[in-house]
Design an enzyme around this catalytic site. Structure first.
Site, PDB file in Angstrom:
ATOM      1  N   GLY A   1       6.784   3.871  -2.830  1.00  0.00           N
ATOM      2  CA  GLY A   1       7.811   4.208  -3.817  1.00  0.00           C
ATOM      3  C   GLY A   1       9.130   4.568  -3.150  1.00  0.00           C
TER       4      GLY A   1
ATOM      5  N   CYS B   1      -3.743  -1.577   6.202  1.00  0.00           N
ATOM      6  CA  CYS B   1      -4.147  -0.636   5.163  1.00  0.00           C
ATOM      7  C   CYS B   1      -4.625   0.658   5.792  1.00  0.00           C
ATOM      8  CB  CYS B   1      -5.256  -1.203   4.280  1.00  0.00           C
ATOM      9  SG  CYS B   1      -5.703  -0.008   3.001  1.00  0.00           S
TER      10      CYS B   1
HETATM   11  C1  LIG Z   1      -1.924   1.127  -5.593  1.00  0.00           C
HETATM   12  C2  LIG Z   1      -1.506   0.312  -4.393  1.00  0.00           C
HETATM   13  C3  LIG Z   1      -2.375  -0.669  -3.895  1.00  0.00           C
HETATM   14  C4  LIG Z   1      -2.011  -1.426  -2.779  1.00  0.00           C
HETATM   15  N1  LIG Z   1      -2.867  -2.420  -2.327  1.00  0.00           N
HETATM   16  C5  LIG Z   1      -2.499  -3.202  -1.269  1.00  0.00           C
HETATM   17  C6  LIG Z   1      -3.334  -4.276  -0.836  1.00  0.00           C
HETATM   18  O1  LIG Z   1      -4.401  -4.577  -1.392  1.00  0.00           O
HETATM   19  N2  LIG Z   1      -2.917  -5.013   0.244  1.00  0.00           N
HETATM   20  C7  LIG Z   1      -1.737  -4.750   0.887  1.00  0.00           C
HETATM   21  O2  LIG Z   1      -1.403  -5.447   1.849  1.00  0.00           O
HETATM   22  N3  LIG Z   1      -0.905  -3.761   0.461  1.00  0.00           N
HETATM   23  C8  LIG Z   1      -1.264  -2.984  -0.585  1.00  0.00           C
HETATM   24  N4  LIG Z   1      -0.406  -1.988  -1.022  1.00  0.00           N
HETATM   25  C9  LIG Z   1       0.899  -1.784  -0.348  1.00  0.00           C
HETATM   26  C10 LIG Z   1       2.047  -2.476  -1.104  1.00  0.00           C
HETATM   27  O3  LIG Z   1       1.857  -3.870  -1.172  1.00  0.00           O
HETATM   28  C11 LIG Z   1       3.410  -2.181  -0.414  1.00  0.00           C
HETATM   29  O4  LIG Z   1       3.363  -2.660   0.916  1.00  0.00           O
HETATM   30  C12 LIG Z   1       3.764  -0.700  -0.377  1.00  0.00           C
HETATM   31  O5  LIG Z   1       3.299  -0.035  -1.528  1.00  0.00           O
HETATM   32  C13 LIG Z   1       5.275  -0.440  -0.240  1.00  0.00           C
HETATM   33  O6  LIG Z   1       6.015  -0.989  -1.312  1.00  0.00           O
HETATM   34  P1  LIG Z   1       6.416  -0.172  -2.660  1.00  0.00           P
HETATM   35  O7  LIG Z   1       6.994   1.139  -2.210  1.00  0.00           O
HETATM   36  O8  LIG Z   1       7.374  -1.040  -3.392  1.00  0.00           O
HETATM   37  O9  LIG Z   1       5.131   0.038  -3.429  1.00  0.00           O
HETATM   38  C14 LIG Z   1      -0.756  -1.203  -2.142  1.00  0.00           C
HETATM   39  C15 LIG Z   1       0.111  -0.223  -2.660  1.00  0.00           C
HETATM   40  C16 LIG Z   1      -0.241   0.528  -3.777  1.00  0.00           C
HETATM   41  C17 LIG Z   1       0.729   1.548  -4.294  1.00  0.00           C
END
Ligand SMILES: Cc1cc2nc3c(=O)[nH]c(=O)nc-3n(C[C@H](O)[C@H](O)[C@H](O)COP(=O)(O)O)c2cc1C
Length: 300
Positions: A215, A128
């Site tokens: 995204g 993170c």
């Molecule tokens: C609002 C938000 C909160 C997130 N919280 C976490 C989290 O608590 N733990 C984690 O490992 N990844 C977290 N992520 C990352 C997502 O799980 C993912 O790895 C990342 O957003 C890429 O995928 P996407 O483009 O489909 O969102 C978060 C992402 C977003 C957008």
């Protein structure tokens, strides 16, 4: 037609899961999506004690995505065990608990608390970018990543997924480091550190100054990293980063992902995860693919 995949001995009915932090523990989304249609639900990160998260504003829109700096707000493991696990147990889906911490001891405490709980896998977030100690220190150094993987594995009752950060120079080295530490599965990518400026207020768009970009804007970076990680290790890889539809998910699968997570897409289309699962099925029918495993890593 077979859509089921195996992750370290855990069978998922299909390869589609939710990305941590974008789906709660499924409560709000269960109004839209039958959670039993998903391969797994991955929960928001949970720590040993409640975390308040970062000051607001915490999210901002960008071209083809968003920046977030939530700061891993979560109610802590006590509330999570009482409230979220019983909720998810009502559904015929795998439960994957995402774990965050500031120190090795924090992570290990959560993992130990989950040992007797009915959860299928643990996903350890060492990536993170939005909290100083949110694990990123572990996720950007091969020695630290290997050491925390080993510490978690020693106490874990369930198979361990190590979630990697894209904010590194060599993703293959990070993947090898957590594999050497005993990771059963690797997942990637977490968000890419970004920044947005509000030109009218002449300040940062999120109070944390930087945030994590997610995204569709990140998808080509994510596909490249999933490919490189899958080439570097023998353990299964879960791919994510910008998946909106089945075609996106199939890119990750062909690049070497045994399963995929749908994240940011859920915010504008709460049906996205199930639509991805249906679309993979339709693709397999169209091309006469009998078994999803024929597609995993088929592009080399
Ligand atoms: C609002 C938000 C909160 C997130 N919280 C976490 C989290 O608590 N733990 C984690 O490992 N990844 C977290 N992520 C990352 C997502 O799980 C993912 O790895 C990342 O957003 C890429 O995928 P996407 O483009 O489909 O969102 C978060 C992402 C977003 C957008």
């Amino acid at each position: 037609m077979n859509l089921s995949v195996d992750l370290a001995g855990v069978t998922l009915k299909n390869p589609v899961m939710t990305a941590s932090g974008t789906f709660g523990s499924g409560q709000e989304y269960s109004e839209f999506v039958d959670l039993s249609r998903l391969g797994a639900v991955v929960t928001k990160g949970v720590a040993n004690v409640p975390w308040p998260g970062n000051p607001v504003p915490r999210i901002a829109e960008t071209y083809g995505g968003m920046i977030n700096a939530i700061g891993l707000q979560n109610p802590g493991i006590d509330v999570f065990i009482k409230r979220d696990i019983p909720f998810l147990r009502q559904y015929d889906t795998r439960i994957i608990v995402n774990v965050c911490g500031k120190t090795t001891e924090d992570y290990v405490e959560v993992v130990e608390r989950l040992a007797d709980e009915p959860v299928d896998m643990l996903e350890i977030n060492i990536s993170c970018p939005n909290v100083k100690e949110g694990g990123i220190a572990f996720g950007q150094d091969t020695k630290a990543a290997e050491a925390i993987t080993r510490a978690v594995k020693e106490k874990a009752a369930q198979p361990v997924i190590m979630k990697l950060s894209p904010n590194v120079t060599d993703i293959g080295e990070m993947a090898k480091a957590v594999e050497a530490g005993g990771a059963d599965v690797i997942s990637l990518i977490n968000t890419i550190t970004g920044m947005k400026i509000d030109i009218h207020k002449r300040t940062f768009a999120v109070a944390n100054k930087t945030g994590g970009l997610s995204g569709p804007a990140v998808k080509p970076v994510a596909v490249r990293m999933v490919y490189q990680a899958a080439q570097a290790v023998k353990v299964p890889v879960i791919g994510m980063g910008g998946i909106l539809c089945a075609e996106d998910a199939l890119e990750f699968i062909l690049a070497g992902a045994s399963a995929v997570s749908v994240g940011t897409a859920n915010f504008h289309n709460p049906y996205a995860s199930v639509e991805v699962a249906d679309g993979i099925c339709a693709y397999m029918e169209r091309y006469g693919i009998e078994d999803i495993r024929e597609l995993i890593g088929a592009v080399r």
